[in-house]
Design an enzyme around this catalytic site. Sequence first.
Site, PDB file in Angstrom:
ATOM      1  N   GLY A  33       0.826  -1.196   0.000  1.00  0.00           N
ATOM      2  CA  GLY A  33       0.000   0.000   0.000  1.00  0.00           C
ATOM      3  C   GLY A  33       0.857   1.241   0.000  1.00  0.00           C
ATOM      4  N   ASP A  69      -5.236  -4.461  -4.928  1.00  0.00           N
ATOM      5  CA  ASP A  69      -5.747  -4.706  -3.585  1.00  0.00           C
ATOM      6  C   ASP A  69      -7.266  -4.794  -3.571  1.00  0.00           C
ATOM      7  OD1 ASP A  69      -5.827  -1.970  -4.207  1.00  0.00           O
ATOM      8  OD2 ASP A  69      -5.760  -1.370  -2.102  1.00  0.00           O
TER       9      ASP A  69
END
Length: 262
Positions: free
Chosen positions: A8, A110
């Site tokens: 991330g 994701d």
Amino acid sequence: MILAIDTGNTHIVLGCIDEQGEISHILRLESNLKKTEYEYASDIKQILELENVDRFGFSDAIISSSVPQLIDPLKKAVKIISGIDAMVVGAGIKTGLDIVLDDPGTIAADLVATAVAAKNEYPLPCIIIDMGTATTVTVVDAKGRYIGGAIMPGVRLSMHALADGTSLLPNIEITPPQKTIASNTIDCMKSGIIYGSAGALDGILDHYIDELGGSVGSVVATGGLASTICPMCRHAITLDSNLLLKGLYVIYQKNKAKKHRK
């Protein structure tokens, strides 16, 4: 054992997953665009050693990333420490998920992984809340299709913007205030950010549920601050901190035979 890596904007999460899908360790590193593959290899090696995880005990690896610049150094880092060519979630990877977007190629890895996990584990339609650097609220419909969602600033990002954009307000720890109608500056900030974020989620959920016909099978939340914010929501929300890693395991299972034939 499988090494699952999710990258991330703020953190890199490493998950050690056995062949039955059980997650034995979850480890975190800082995301840093300036680090080379050798620096990441050193970091991953050290953190695995700290947890007594044998880096040569992995049979395979899979990477998802919402930071494209980090895919290559992390893939090379995995190769350096384990000799494994990691699978990367992206074009050409089977997910079992029908992505119904204007441009399916724009969806982040994701979001694919969490949607795959939700489809695999929860009643549909499923609304998925992921509270990371950005907060995303996405939907897998009753047919198991990813149909889209919403993106808004993450809780910490909002807090930093508030502190940076004002002269007197500090950056604070995001924890619940003593009471909602707060009587000091710090608690006022906590109340605003926590109940404001919860209210935003409730508002989005209300609109989504209306658009989905008045009811949903499940609402699932993941991400660092989900356990702080979601209990303040008026909707019933299931917390699943490992949702993304579970999705990576499912995706890996769908693609491992193809990879090993190469």
